[in-house]
Design an enzyme around this catalytic site. Structure first.
Site, PDB file in Angstrom:
ATOM      1  N   GLU A   1      -4.402   0.627  -3.656  1.00 41.12           N
ATOM      2  CA  GLU A   1      -3.014   1.095  -3.655  1.00 41.12           C
ATOM      3  C   GLU A   1      -2.047  -0.079  -3.566  1.00 41.12           C
ATOM      4  O   GLU A   1      -0.984  -0.069  -4.213  1.00 41.12           O
ATOM      5  CB  GLU A   1      -2.804   2.070  -2.498  1.00 41.12           C
ATOM      6  CG  GLU A   1      -3.565   3.378  -2.678  1.00 41.12           C
ATOM      7  CD  GLU A   1      -3.481   4.289  -1.469  1.00 41.12           C
ATOM      8  OE1 GLU A   1      -3.719   5.498  -1.626  1.00 41.12           O
ATOM      9  OE2 GLU A   1      -3.182   3.795  -0.353  1.00 41.12           O
TER      10      GLU A   1
ATOM     11  N   ASP B   1      -7.048   1.090   0.539  1.00 44.94           N
ATOM     12  CA  ASP B   1      -5.704   0.538   0.773  1.00 44.94           C
ATOM     13  C   ASP B   1      -5.409  -0.616  -0.182  1.00 44.94           C
ATOM     14  O   ASP B   1      -4.277  -0.764  -0.669  1.00 44.94           O
ATOM     15  CB  ASP B   1      -5.573   0.054   2.217  1.00 44.94           C
ATOM     16  CG  ASP B   1      -5.593   1.194   3.225  1.00 44.94           C
ATOM     17  OD1 ASP B   1      -5.464   2.352   2.804  1.00 44.94           O
ATOM     18  OD2 ASP B   1      -5.765   0.912   4.425  1.00 44.94           O
TER      19      ASP B   1
ATOM     20  N   ASP C   1       0.746   3.796  -3.160  1.00 46.37           N
ATOM     21  CA  ASP C   1       0.309   5.179  -2.947  1.00 46.37           C
ATOM     22  C   ASP C   1       1.269   6.151  -3.623  1.00 46.37           C
ATOM     23  O   ASP C   1       0.852   7.105  -4.292  1.00 46.37           O
ATOM     24  CB  ASP C   1       0.219   5.455  -1.445  1.00 46.37           C
ATOM     25  CG  ASP C   1      -0.135   6.892  -1.139  1.00 46.37           C
ATOM     26  OD1 ASP C   1      -1.170   7.367  -1.621  1.00 46.37           O
ATOM     27  OD2 ASP C   1       0.649   7.560  -0.425  1.00 46.37           O
TER      28      ASP C   1
ATOM     29  N   GLU D   1       0.832  -1.199   0.000  1.00 48.04           N
ATOM     30  CA  GLU D   1       0.000   0.000   0.000  1.00 48.04           C
ATOM     31  C   GLU D   1       0.873   1.257   0.000  1.00 48.04           C
ATOM     32  O   GLU D   1       0.615   2.211  -0.753  1.00 48.04           O
ATOM     33  CB  GLU D   1      -0.914  -0.018   1.223  1.00 48.04           C
ATOM     34  CG  GLU D   1      -1.714   1.260   1.424  1.00 48.04           C
ATOM     35  CD  GLU D   1      -2.077   1.476   2.878  1.00 48.04           C
ATOM     36  OE1 GLU D   1      -2.328   2.633   3.249  1.00 48.04           O
ATOM     37  OE2 GLU D   1      -2.089   0.493   3.651  1.00 48.04           O
TER      38      GLU D   1
END
Length: 231
Positions: A121, A118, A49, A45
């Site tokens: 990502e 989450d 991101d 994650e």
């Protein structure tokens, strides 16, 4: 549906997201929440991101060569915000494939926006590790093609601002936001926020990895419900 033990489920999911993994274990990890036993998706994650932010920033930089850093930042934020990622996950039915611990399963974690965000990502991070930045870029640009084609500089307002302006225009009191629950350790918390407004008969409850994100998600839901009531 556990994609590790169900090849048909794995195939359905890869078709939905538009990418077939060379190393399927990476996809399984991306779908595994920290509440479950074993290797989970927090590190993926974190990676995803950063890659998502970079790819969208690069696309906007090229698409709008004459606009300021401020305009580009606002456009990027409007595209990669949590509510957009959660909606994308819902379009993929991603909640059906999440691996959750018993507590999260009982509390409906497969529907929680912060967990879905989450996971999106984490999948991006997994694709990057599986095939590199070009594959990750191609996937991201396909997922966000509509957003990138319709976005315009100078008109990006966050949901809380848009809701506030809507209510002010109707001379209705501003919405009330209240944090009703905080879970997790200080460095990795999930906030649950309740939003009430005279525009709706009942309250709206949303989650986010920060109070701000949860409030923005709540405002977005209120705006959508108001719009649906009109149609």
């Amino acid at each position: 549906m556990n994609i590790k033990t169900n090849p048909l489920a794995a195939n359905r999911l890869t078709e939905k997201i538009g990418y077939k993994f060379n190393n399927p274990d990476l996809l399984f990890q991306a779908l595994t929440h920290r509440s479950a036993k074993g290797v989970h998706n927090e590190r993926l994650e974190f990676l995803g991101d950063s890659i998502l932010g970079f790819v969208i920033a690069e696309a906007l930089f090229q698409q709008f060569p004459k606009h300021s850093e401020g305009d580009l930042t606002r456009m990027r934020s409007s595209i990669v915000r949590g509510v957009t990622l959660a909606k994308l996950a819902q379009d993929f039915n991603l909640g059906d494939y999440l691996v959750l611990g018993p507590g999260e399963m009982k509390s409906g974690g497969h529907r929680r926006e912060s967990i879905l965000e989450d996971a999106i990502e984490a999948i991006i991070g997994a694709v990057y590790l599986d095939a590199g930045i070009d594959a990750a870029r191609t996937l991201i640009l396909s997922w966000f093609a509509t957003h990138l084609s319709t976005i315009k500089p100078g008109v990006q307002k966050d949901p809380k601002t848009r809701l506030q302006e809507l209510l002010q225009g109707k001379k209705i009191p501003l919405p009330q936001y209240e944090v009703i629950d905080i879970q997790g350790k200080s460095h990795n918390q999930t906030f649950t926020v309740k939003c009430t407004t005279q525009m709706l008969a009942d309250e709206v409850i949303t989650n986010g990895t920060s109070r701000r994100k949860a409030e923005q998600a709540a405002a977005q839901q209120v705006l959508e419900r108001i719009q649906n009531d009109k149609s």
